[in-house]
Design a protein around this motif. Structure first.
Motif, PDB file in Angstrom:
ATOM      1  N   ALA A  78       3.354  -0.872  -3.310  1.00 56.74           N
ATOM      2  CA  ALA A  78       2.723  -0.079  -4.368  1.00 56.74           C
ATOM      3  C   ALA A  78       3.523   1.188  -4.675  1.00 56.74           C
ATOM      4  CB  ALA A  78       1.297   0.282  -3.978  1.00 56.74           C
ATOM      5  N   LYS A  79       4.423   1.552  -3.786  1.00 52.53           N
ATOM      6  CA  LYS A  79       5.216   2.765  -3.974  1.00 52.53           C
ATOM      7  C   LYS A  79       6.513   2.448  -4.717  1.00 52.53           C
ATOM      8  CE  LYS A  79       3.521   5.097   0.190  1.00 52.53           C
ATOM      9  NZ  LYS A  79       3.899   5.726   1.481  1.00 52.53           N
ATOM     10  N   LYS A  80       6.796   3.248  -5.744  1.00 51.65           N
ATOM     11  CA  LYS A  80       8.033   3.078  -6.497  1.00 51.65           C
ATOM     12  C   LYS A  80       9.190   3.820  -5.850  1.00 51.65           C
ATOM     13  CE  LYS A  80       5.626   2.641 -10.931  1.00 51.65           C
ATOM     14  NZ  LYS A  80       5.551   3.103 -12.326  1.00 51.65           N
ATOM     15  N   LYS A  81       8.867   4.949  -5.217  1.00 52.94           N
ATOM     16  CA  LYS A  81       9.880   5.759  -4.560  1.00 52.94           C
ATOM     17  C   LYS A  81       9.397   6.139  -3.169  1.00 52.94           C
ATOM     18  CE  LYS A  81      11.697   7.986  -8.754  1.00 52.94           C
ATOM     19  NZ  LYS A  81      11.942   9.307  -9.412  1.00 52.94           N
ATOM     20  N   ASP A  82      10.231   5.968  -2.200  1.00 53.17           N
ATOM     21  CA  ASP A  82       9.923   6.382  -0.837  1.00 53.17           C
ATOM     22  C   ASP A  82      11.236   6.372  -0.066  1.00 53.17           C
ATOM     23  OD1 ASP A  82       9.157   6.696   1.813  1.00 53.17           O
ATOM     24  OD2 ASP A  82       7.276   5.620   1.516  1.00 53.17           O
ATOM     25  N   PRO A  83      11.738   7.535   0.313  1.00 57.99           N
ATOM     26  CA  PRO A  83      13.043   7.597   0.976  1.00 57.99           C
ATOM     27  C   PRO A  83      13.029   7.131   2.430  1.00 57.99           C
ATOM     28  CG  PRO A  83      12.064   9.775   0.899  1.00 57.99           C
ATOM     29  CD  PRO A  83      11.153   8.871   0.113  1.00 57.99           C
ATOM     30  N   GLY A  84      11.871   6.832   2.949  1.00 60.93           N
ATOM     31  CA  GLY A  84      11.781   6.471   4.358  1.00 60.93           C
ATOM     32  C   GLY A  84      12.375   5.108   4.654  1.00 60.93           C
ATOM     33  N   PRO A  85      12.710   4.858   5.908  1.00 66.19           N
ATOM     34  CA  PRO A  85      13.272   3.571   6.303  1.00 66.19           C
ATOM     35  C   PRO A  85      12.209   2.479   6.323  1.00 66.19           C
ATOM     36  CG  PRO A  85      12.867   4.908   8.227  1.00 66.19           C
ATOM     37  CD  PRO A  85      12.569   5.785   7.047  1.00 66.19           C
ATOM     38  N   ALA A  86      12.641   1.251   6.417  1.00 73.51           N
ATOM     39  CA  ALA A  86      11.716   0.127   6.502  1.00 73.51           C
ATOM     40  C   ALA A  86      10.855   0.244   7.751  1.00 73.51           C
ATOM     41  CB  ALA A  86      12.486  -1.182   6.515  1.00 73.51           C
ATOM     42  N   THR A  87       9.580  -0.071   7.609  1.00 76.66           N
ATOM     43  CA  THR A  87       8.646   0.014   8.734  1.00 76.66           C
ATOM     44  C   THR A  87       8.558  -1.300   9.509  1.00 76.66           C
ATOM     45  OG1 THR A  87       6.727  -0.724   7.453  1.00 76.66           O
ATOM     46  CG2 THR A  87       7.254   1.644   7.399  1.00 76.66           C
ATOM     47  N   GLY A  88       8.930  -2.399   8.852  1.00 77.72           N
ATOM     48  CA  GLY A  88       8.787  -3.707   9.480  1.00 77.72           C
ATOM     49  C   GLY A  88       7.364  -4.220   9.481  1.00 77.72           C
ATOM     50  N   ARG A  89       6.485  -3.563   8.724  1.00 72.98           N
ATOM     51  CA  ARG A  89       5.065  -3.918   8.732  1.00 72.98           C
ATOM     52  C   ARG A  89       4.681  -4.662   7.447  1.00 72.98           C
ATOM     53  NH1 ARG A  89       2.811   0.989   8.661  1.00 72.98           N
ATOM     54  NH2 ARG A  89       1.671   0.865   6.704  1.00 72.98           N
ATOM     55  N   ILE A  90       3.817  -5.655   7.563  1.00 74.77           N
ATOM     56  CA  ILE A  90       3.214  -6.326   6.418  1.00 74.77           C
ATOM     57  C   ILE A  90       1.753  -5.935   6.377  1.00 74.77           C
ATOM     58  CG2 ILE A  90       2.579  -8.552   5.418  1.00 74.77           C
ATOM     59  CD1 ILE A  90       5.102  -9.718   6.706  1.00 74.77           C
ATOM     60  N   ASP A  91       1.350  -5.256   5.314  1.00 78.41           N
ATOM     61  CA  ASP A  91      -0.027  -4.768   5.222  1.00 78.41           C
ATOM     62  C   ASP A  91      -1.008  -5.846   4.780  1.00 78.41           C
ATOM     63  OD1 ASP A  91       0.709  -2.227   6.025  1.00 78.41           O
ATOM     64  OD2 ASP A  91       0.989  -1.487   3.978  1.00 78.41           O
ATOM     65  N   GLU A  92      -0.580  -6.722   3.865  1.00 86.59           N
ATOM     66  CA  GLU A  92      -1.475  -7.760   3.345  1.00 86.59           C
ATOM     67  C   GLU A  92      -0.687  -9.017   3.000  1.00 86.59           C
ATOM     68  OE1 GLU A  92      -5.201  -5.687   0.986  1.00 86.59           O
ATOM     69  OE2 GLU A  92      -3.368  -6.090  -0.138  1.00 86.59           O
ATOM     70  N   ILE A  93      -1.347 -10.146   3.153  1.00 87.42           N
ATOM     71  CA  ILE A  93      -0.856 -11.401   2.599  1.00 87.42           C
ATOM     72  C   ILE A  93      -1.848 -11.804   1.511  1.00 87.42           C
ATOM     73  CG2 ILE A  93      -0.318 -13.819   3.015  1.00 87.42           C
ATOM     74  CD1 ILE A  93       0.266 -13.126   5.904  1.00 87.42           C
ATOM     75  N   VAL A  94      -1.340 -12.033   0.301  1.00 86.10           N
ATOM     76  CA  VAL A  94      -2.213 -12.362  -0.827  1.00 86.10           C
ATOM     77  C   VAL A  94      -1.812 -13.718  -1.400  1.00 86.10           C
ATOM     78  CG1 VAL A  94      -3.104 -11.624  -3.062  1.00 86.10           C
ATOM     79  CG2 VAL A  94      -2.404  -9.914  -1.377  1.00 86.10           C
ATOM     80  N   LEU A  95      -2.775 -14.618  -1.516  1.00 82.91           N
ATOM     81  CA  LEU A  95      -2.576 -15.901  -2.178  1.00 82.91           C
ATOM     82  C   LEU A  95      -3.036 -15.760  -3.618  1.00 82.91           C
ATOM     83  CD1 LEU A  95      -2.049 -18.970  -2.306  1.00 82.91           C
ATOM     84  CD2 LEU A  95      -4.387 -19.293  -1.433  1.00 82.91           C
ATOM     85  N   LEU A  96      -2.111 -15.905  -4.558  1.00 84.02           N
ATOM     86  CA  LEU A  96      -2.439 -15.829  -5.973  1.00 84.02           C
ATOM     87  C   LEU A  96      -2.443 -17.230  -6.556  1.00 84.02           C
ATOM     88  CD1 LEU A  96      -0.312 -13.102  -5.491  1.00 84.02           C
ATOM     89  CD2 LEU A  96      -1.371 -12.653  -7.693  1.00 84.02           C
ATOM     90  N   LEU A  97      -3.577 -17.640  -7.085  1.00 79.44           N
ATOM     91  CA  LEU A  97      -3.703 -18.940  -7.706  1.00 79.44           C
ATOM     92  C   LEU A  97      -3.584 -18.803  -9.216  1.00 79.44           C
ATOM     93  CD1 LEU A  97      -6.723 -20.479  -5.746  1.00 79.44           C
ATOM     94  CD2 LEU A  97      -4.283 -20.559  -5.181  1.00 79.44           C
TER      95      LEU A  97
END
Length: 209
Positions: A101-120
């Protein structure tokens, strides 16, 4: 709350598909599963899976890992109206949206997946919304006849509905396709097939296959 426990992808080579999920995305918690199936399918299979991550750097890391594992880039990672994201297609044919959801963020990758979404991708969003509400799913967000998102329990797969043609455009592919969706949705809503041919089974049924 009615929710999705896991999604099973039907693939030609289950071993290779499982290796891709682990190598590219680190998905080994059982929410995305694979099984061998040879049901005919061509073109767009009518769905995408989205991994929602904290930062743009996470998107880049997942895109790079997926491509290194054999995926094809359908849309390079870039800023959009909704944030930052890219689209890849796994060797088994599954289309994955990788998004923050963030367009800009200078931080490094977190390695985290917050959500898995199935779009039909569905023919009639309003009709499919009514169908799924009747199956016990609760609407979390709805934008008229364009998009519906259902509530989900923590750690489960979130379900969303989009017009088929619109979802194909987001994915960067033609909306044309025939044959099997090559996906089974496992949860506590019961066993049924929705108006667009997407098959649901109980979590116990899919676990036993």
């Amino acid at each position: 709350m009615t929710s999705i426990d896991h999604v099973t992808l039907e693939v030609t080579d289950a071993t290779a598909a499982g290796t891709f999920l682990t190598t590219a995305f680190g998905l080994d918690d059982g929410r995305i599963r694979v099984r061998a199936a040879g049901t005919p399918t061509t073109g767009f299979r009518g769905f995408t899976l989205s991994l929602v991550v904290p930062r743009p750097a996470d998107v880049d890391a997942l895109v790079d890992a997926a491509v290194a594992a054999g995926a094809a880039t359908l849309k390079p990672a870039a800023r959009s109206l909704w944030g930052y994201g890219g689209v890849v297609q796994a060797p088994d044919g599954t289309i994955w949206q990788l998004a923050s959801a963030k367009k800009k963020d200078p931080g490094p990758a977190t390695g985290r997946i917050d959500e898995i979404v199935l779009l039909l991708g569905v023919a009639d969003v309003a009709a499919s919304k009514r169908f799924y509400v009747d199956q016990g799913l609760a609407v979390a967000r709805s934008f008229g006849s364009k998009y519906v998102e259902f509530a989900s329990e923590s750690g489960s797969v979130k379900l969303a509905l989009y017009k088929r043609r619109g979802l194909a455009k987001v994915a960067g592919v033609s909306p044309d396709g025939t044959g099997s969706h090559r996906i089974t949705i496992g949860g506590d809503a019961g066993a049924f097939t929705d108006p667009d041919g997407f098959a649901w089974a109980t979590a116990a049924e899919t676990a036993s296959r």
